[in-house]
Design a protein around this motif. Structure first.
Motif, PDB file in Angstrom:
ATOM      1  N   ALA A 206      -9.943   5.178  13.271  1.00 38.24           N
ATOM      2  CA  ALA A 206     -10.805   5.396  14.487  1.00 38.24           C
ATOM      3  C   ALA A 206     -10.963   7.173  14.512  1.00 38.24           C
ATOM      4  N   SER A 207      -9.682   7.625  14.515  1.00 33.67           N
ATOM      5  CA  SER A 207      -9.894   9.142  14.472  1.00 33.67           C
ATOM      6  C   SER A 207     -10.621   9.737  13.531  1.00 33.67           C
ATOM      7  N   ALA A 208     -10.317   9.515  12.327  1.00 30.11           N
ATOM      8  CA  ALA A 208     -10.898   9.876  11.194  1.00 30.11           C
ATOM      9  C   ALA A 208     -12.648   9.439  11.059  1.00 30.11           C
ATOM     10  N   MET A 209     -12.930   8.296  11.590  1.00 29.98           N
ATOM     11  CA  MET A 209     -14.286   8.052  11.403  1.00 29.98           C
ATOM     12  C   MET A 209     -15.164   8.433  12.539  1.00 29.98           C
ATOM     13  N   GLY A 210     -14.141   9.076  13.789  1.00 31.29           N
ATOM     14  CA  GLY A 210     -15.177   9.447  14.920  1.00 31.29           C
ATOM     15  C   GLY A 210     -15.269   8.249  15.810  1.00 31.29           C
ATOM     16  N   GLY A 211     -14.523   7.426  15.951  1.00 28.65           N
ATOM     17  CA  GLY A 211     -14.751   6.414  16.818  1.00 28.65           C
ATOM     18  C   GLY A 211     -14.665   5.010  15.937  1.00 28.65           C
ATOM     19  N   LEU A 212     -14.469   3.958  16.492  1.00 32.08           N
ATOM     20  CA  LEU A 212     -14.524   2.448  16.051  1.00 32.08           C
ATOM     21  C   LEU A 212     -15.536   1.572  16.695  1.00 32.08           C
ATOM     22  N   ASP A 213     -16.340   0.837  15.757  1.00 34.98           N
ATOM     23  CA  ASP A 213     -17.388  -0.145  16.296  1.00 34.98           C
ATOM     24  C   ASP A 213     -16.761  -1.626  16.367  1.00 34.98           C
ATOM     25  N   GLY A 214     -15.980  -1.789  15.133  1.00 39.50           N
ATOM     26  CA  GLY A 214     -15.608  -3.211  14.960  1.00 39.50           C
ATOM     27  C   GLY A 214     -14.571  -3.136  14.015  1.00 39.50           C
ATOM     28  N   ILE A 215     -13.820  -4.279  13.993  1.00 41.90           N
ATOM     29  CA  ILE A 215     -12.978  -4.669  13.103  1.00 41.90           C
ATOM     30  C   ILE A 215     -13.140  -6.038  12.491  1.00 41.90           C
TER      31      ILE A 215
ATOM     32  N   THR B 137     -13.325   1.948   6.806  1.00 42.71           N
ATOM     33  CA  THR B 137     -11.829   1.960   6.320  1.00 42.71           C
ATOM     34  C   THR B 137     -11.328   0.703   6.138  1.00 42.71           C
ATOM     35  N   LEU B 138     -10.830   0.712   4.805  1.00 39.09           N
ATOM     36  CA  LEU B 138     -10.369  -0.651   4.177  1.00 39.09           C
ATOM     37  C   LEU B 138      -8.774  -0.979   4.365  1.00 39.09           C
ATOM     38  N   PHE B 139      -8.179  -2.040   4.835  1.00 39.26           N
ATOM     39  CA  PHE B 139      -6.767  -2.335   4.828  1.00 39.26           C
ATOM     40  C   PHE B 139      -6.433  -3.288   3.814  1.00 39.26           C
ATOM     41  N   ASP B 140      -5.432  -3.138   3.200  1.00 37.87           N
ATOM     42  CA  ASP B 140      -4.922  -4.170   2.246  1.00 37.87           C
ATOM     43  C   ASP B 140      -3.731  -3.931   1.759  1.00 37.87           C
ATOM     44  N   MET B 141      -2.556  -4.811   1.245  1.00 40.02           N
ATOM     45  CA  MET B 141      -1.560  -4.394   0.589  1.00 40.02           C
ATOM     46  C   MET B 141      -1.668  -4.105  -0.763  1.00 40.02           C
ATOM     47  N   ASN B 142      -2.646  -4.677  -1.504  1.00 38.37           N
ATOM     48  CA  ASN B 142      -2.837  -4.253  -2.987  1.00 38.37           C
ATOM     49  C   ASN B 142      -3.623  -3.136  -3.198  1.00 38.37           C
TER      50      ASN B 142
ATOM     51  N   ALA C 160       1.604  -7.288   8.421  1.00 42.21           N
ATOM     52  CA  ALA C 160       2.662  -7.720   9.329  1.00 42.21           C
ATOM     53  C   ALA C 160       3.623  -6.649   9.918  1.00 42.21           C
ATOM     54  N   GLU C 161       3.327  -5.576   9.680  1.00 45.14           N
ATOM     55  CA  GLU C 161       4.212  -4.524  10.282  1.00 45.14           C
ATOM     56  C   GLU C 161       3.394  -3.867  11.414  1.00 45.14           C
ATOM     57  N   GLY C 162       3.496  -4.413  12.776  1.00 44.91           N
ATOM     58  CA  GLY C 162       2.715  -4.132  13.972  1.00 44.91           C
ATOM     59  C   GLY C 162       2.673  -2.613  14.187  1.00 44.91           C
ATOM     60  N   PRO C 163       3.629  -2.020  14.241  1.00 44.65           N
ATOM     61  CA  PRO C 163       3.577  -0.490  14.758  1.00 44.65           C
ATOM     62  C   PRO C 163       2.982   0.272  13.847  1.00 44.65           C
ATOM     63  N   ALA C 164       2.920   0.045  12.441  1.00 43.83           N
ATOM     64  CA  ALA C 164       2.234   0.666  11.261  1.00 43.83           C
ATOM     65  C   ALA C 164       0.760   0.653  11.423  1.00 43.83           C
ATOM     66  N   VAL C 165       0.517  -0.829  11.810  1.00 47.57           N
ATOM     67  CA  VAL C 165      -1.075  -1.118  11.862  1.00 47.57           C
ATOM     68  C   VAL C 165      -1.462  -0.605  13.064  1.00 47.57           C
ATOM     69  N   ASN C 166      -0.643  -0.405  14.234  1.00 49.62           N
ATOM     70  CA  ASN C 166      -1.367   0.151  15.264  1.00 49.62           C
ATOM     71  C   ASN C 166      -1.696   1.779  14.976  1.00 49.62           C
ATOM     72  N   ASP C 167      -0.748   2.505  14.295  1.00 52.02           N
ATOM     73  CA  ASP C 167      -0.763   3.692  14.011  1.00 52.02           C
ATOM     74  C   ASP C 167      -2.009   3.897  12.947  1.00 52.02           C
ATOM     75  N   ALA C 168      -2.261   2.884  11.992  1.00 53.23           N
ATOM     76  CA  ALA C 168      -3.247   3.104  11.057  1.00 53.23           C
ATOM     77  C   ALA C 168      -4.808   2.701  11.639  1.00 53.23           C
ATOM     78  N   VAL C 169      -4.686   1.949  12.570  1.00 51.95           N
ATOM     79  CA  VAL C 169      -5.974   1.851  13.379  1.00 51.95           C
ATOM     80  C   VAL C 169      -6.614   2.828  14.045  1.00 51.95           C
ATOM     81  N   ASN C 170      -5.512   3.489  14.889  1.00 51.05           N
ATOM     82  CA  ASN C 170      -5.683   4.692  15.652  1.00 51.05           C
ATOM     83  C   ASN C 170      -6.219   5.701  14.735  1.00 51.05           C
ATOM     84  N   ALA C 171      -5.397   6.185  13.695  1.00 58.46           N
ATOM     85  CA  ALA C 171      -5.805   7.263  12.499  1.00 58.46           C
ATOM     86  C   ALA C 171      -7.273   6.888  11.875  1.00 58.46           C
TER      87      ALA C 171
END
Length: 104
Positions: free
Chosen positions: A73-82, A34-39, A60-71
């Motif tokens: 992890a859920s979509a990938m069936g877990g999370l091994d690293g960032i 899962t790839l994050f960026d503003m562009n 820089a938008e903390g709560p939105a980032v929290n939600d995105a990381v959780n989403a």
């Protein structure tokens, strides 16, 4: 060589530079991404190339980032690293940067 086969990884700053290079390398080694960026446009191109999922987000938008990381992890069936490869380039002396600007 598929050293990362089955691993689930988020890469920040994935639209360009080190983040995009990391995403490409991890994809070659079998990681689900899962790839994050503003562009959004550049991010979509890297996602298409790597088979990753693009999430256009301002880190820089903390709560939105929290939600995105959780989403993610859920979509990938877990999370091994960032891999945090997102960055901000400031062409000024460190002592001229306020605490508010550093807390981004």
């Amino acid at each position: 060589n598929r050293k990362l086969e089955g691993r689930k990884v988020i890469v920040t700053g994935a639209a360009s530079g080190m983040g995009a290079a990391t995403a490409r390398l991890f994809a070659q080694h079998g990681a689900a991404l899962t790839l994050f960026d503003m562009n959004a446009d550049a991010l979509e191109a890297v996602a298409k190339e790597t088979g990753g999922t693009a999430v256009a987000i301002n880190l820089a938008e903390g709560p939105a980032v929290n939600d995105a990381v959780n989403a993610a992890a859920s979509a990938m069936g877990g999370l091994d690293g960032i891999v945090n490869a997102a960055g901000i380039l400031r062409m000024q002396l460190i002592e001229d940067i306020s605490f508010e600007e550093q807390d981004m």
